[in-house]
Motif scaffolding. Structure first.
Motif, PDB file in Angstrom:
ATOM      1  N   THR A 102     115.475 -11.026  78.422  1.00 24.38           N
ATOM      2  CA  THR A 102     116.616 -11.866  78.669  1.00 24.38           C
ATOM      3  C   THR A 102     117.732 -12.483  79.527  1.00 24.38           C
ATOM      4  O   THR A 102     118.038 -13.424  80.401  1.00 24.38           O
ATOM      5  CB  THR A 102     117.786 -11.647  77.819  1.00 24.38           C
ATOM      6  N   TRP A 103     117.813 -10.485  80.415  1.00 23.65           N
ATOM      7  CA  TRP A 103     118.457 -10.473  81.255  1.00 23.65           C
ATOM      8  C   TRP A 103     117.762 -11.025  82.358  1.00 23.65           C
ATOM      9  O   TRP A 103     118.261 -12.337  83.423  1.00 23.65           O
ATOM     10  CB  TRP A 103     118.815  -9.253  81.292  1.00 23.65           C
ATOM     11  N   CYS A 104     116.434 -11.498  82.654  1.00 26.68           N
ATOM     12  CA  CYS A 104     115.783 -11.826  83.519  1.00 26.68           C
ATOM     13  C   CYS A 104     115.529 -13.355  84.021  1.00 26.68           C
ATOM     14  O   CYS A 104     114.846 -14.346  84.212  1.00 26.68           O
ATOM     15  CB  CYS A 104     114.690 -11.500  84.205  1.00 26.68           C
ATOM     16  N   ARG A 105     115.900 -13.875  82.348  1.00 25.87           N
ATOM     17  CA  ARG A 105     115.728 -15.039  82.411  1.00 25.87           C
ATOM     18  C   ARG A 105     116.649 -16.035  82.423  1.00 25.87           C
ATOM     19  O   ARG A 105     116.830 -17.600  82.840  1.00 25.87           O
ATOM     20  CB  ARG A 105     115.148 -15.533  80.912  1.00 25.87           C
ATOM     21  N   GLY A 106     117.943 -15.509  82.883  1.00 28.93           N
ATOM     22  CA  GLY A 106     119.206 -16.802  82.678  1.00 28.93           C
ATOM     23  C   GLY A 106     119.409 -17.440  84.358  1.00 28.93           C
ATOM     24  O   GLY A 106     118.856 -16.699  85.402  1.00 28.93           O
ATOM     25  N   THR A 107     120.341 -18.260  84.126  1.00 27.61           N
ATOM     26  CA  THR A 107     120.466 -19.029  85.576  1.00 27.61           C
ATOM     27  C   THR A 107     120.609 -18.442  87.027  1.00 27.61           C
ATOM     28  O   THR A 107     120.411 -18.168  87.709  1.00 27.61           O
ATOM     29  CB  THR A 107     121.302 -20.435  85.452  1.00 27.61           C
ATOM     30  N   ALA A 138     111.304 -19.394  90.873  1.00 24.96           N
ATOM     31  CA  ALA A 138     112.381 -19.445  90.714  1.00 24.96           C
ATOM     32  C   ALA A 138     113.531 -20.349  90.876  1.00 24.96           C
ATOM     33  O   ALA A 138     114.278 -21.503  89.315  1.00 24.96           O
ATOM     34  CB  ALA A 138     113.319 -18.358  91.307  1.00 24.96           C
ATOM     35  N   LYS A 139     113.226 -21.017  91.795  1.00 21.99           N
ATOM     36  CA  LYS A 139     113.810 -22.369  91.715  1.00 21.99           C
ATOM     37  C   LYS A 139     113.404 -23.627  90.833  1.00 21.99           C
ATOM     38  O   LYS A 139     114.181 -23.843  90.461  1.00 21.99           O
ATOM     39  CB  LYS A 139     113.571 -22.658  92.987  1.00 21.99           C
ATOM     40  N   GLN A 145     115.304 -25.421  83.764  1.00 21.12           N
ATOM     41  CA  GLN A 145     116.340 -24.652  82.234  1.00 21.12           C
ATOM     42  C   GLN A 145     117.672 -25.969  82.440  1.00 21.12           C
ATOM     43  O   GLN A 145     118.393 -26.181  81.094  1.00 21.12           O
ATOM     44  CB  GLN A 145     117.216 -23.873  82.974  1.00 21.12           C
ATOM     45  N   ARG A 146     117.595 -26.526  83.470  1.00 26.56           N
ATOM     46  CA  ARG A 146     119.227 -27.640  83.881  1.00 26.56           C
ATOM     47  C   ARG A 146     118.439 -28.657  82.634  1.00 26.56           C
ATOM     48  O   ARG A 146     119.151 -29.865  82.460  1.00 26.56           O
ATOM     49  CB  ARG A 146     118.958 -27.543  85.636  1.00 26.56           C
ATOM     50  N   ALA A 147     116.872 -29.391  83.570  1.00 30.99           N
ATOM     51  CA  ALA A 147     116.615 -30.222  82.930  1.00 30.99           C
ATOM     52  C   ALA A 147     116.393 -30.286  81.175  1.00 30.99           C
ATOM     53  O   ALA A 147     116.969 -30.731  80.342  1.00 30.99           O
ATOM     54  CB  ALA A 147     115.159 -30.498  83.206  1.00 30.99           C
ATOM     55  N   GLN A 148     116.321 -29.055  80.076  1.00 30.25           N
ATOM     56  CA  GLN A 148     115.910 -28.628  79.201  1.00 30.25           C
ATOM     57  C   GLN A 148     117.245 -29.139  78.812  1.00 30.25           C
ATOM     58  O   GLN A 148     118.069 -29.487  77.069  1.00 30.25           O
ATOM     59  CB  GLN A 148     115.497 -27.238  78.669  1.00 30.25           C
TER      60      GLN A 148
END
Length: 181
Positions: A102-107, A138-139, A145-148
């Motif tokens: 979870t930590w490594c999935r954030g923006t 990563a980009k 994530q932003r699109a989702q």
């Protein structure tokens, strides 16, 4: 249903809504009696992943900085290093795995993953660097994530607006009985 009937229905619904609003405002606030015992507060049940992250931040603050400090890229294989500290952390292996994932999935984490950025171990010591392909990945993840998030926001907005429009359309489409009019 004619326009006059729709207007009458609208006015009636507004009046009902106003009545409900005034009734809820008129209720007096409950005051505890002076003899009443204070309630014991039950500890909140916290999400095990959030608890795992909190413990990682407490024990390894350089690798897991608290917001608003920027996140740092973690050493590849950090999970294996952290598993050696399970007893100290007081969490399960599965909880540790989910917390780090979870930590490594954030923006904030994706933003930290820039080319040649140092990767840190649990003690905050450099242990490798971010490669160009990892930075590109990563980009892409941040963009996804932003699109989702935008799609979910649009879906939520559409779901909240749809019932009101559907009710109005049903009221307009309802057949009018000429004999009763």
């Amino acid at each position: 249903m004619g326009f006059e009937q729709l207007a009458e229905l609208r006015d009636r619904l507004r009046a009902e809504k106003a009545q409900v609003k005034t009734e809820s405002n008129e209720r007096p606030a409950r005051r505890p009696s002076p003899k009443a015992k204070p309630r014991e507060q039950k500890p909140r049940e916290q999400d095990p992943v959030v608890e795992g992250i909190r413990r990682l931040q407490k024990h390894f603050p350089l690798a897991f900085p608290v917001n608003p400090a920027p996140k740092v890229p973690l050493k590849e294989g950090i999970l294996k290093d952290a598993e050696q500290h399970l007893e100290r952390l007081g969490i399960t292996g599965d909880q540790l795995k989910q917390s780090i994932a979870t930590w490594c999935r954030g923006t904030r984490y994706w933003a930290a993953m820039t080319e040649n950025a140092p990767r840190l171990d649990l003690d905050g010591q450099p242990a490798g660097t971010v490669t160009a392909s990892q930075a590109v990945y990563a980009k892409q993840q941040a963009r996804r994530q932003r699109a989702q998030a935008r799609r979910e926001q649009a879906k939520t907005k559409a779901e909240t607006a749809a019932p009101a429009e559907g009710e109005a359309a049903a009221a307009v489409a309802a057949p009018v009985d000429d004999a009763s009019a």
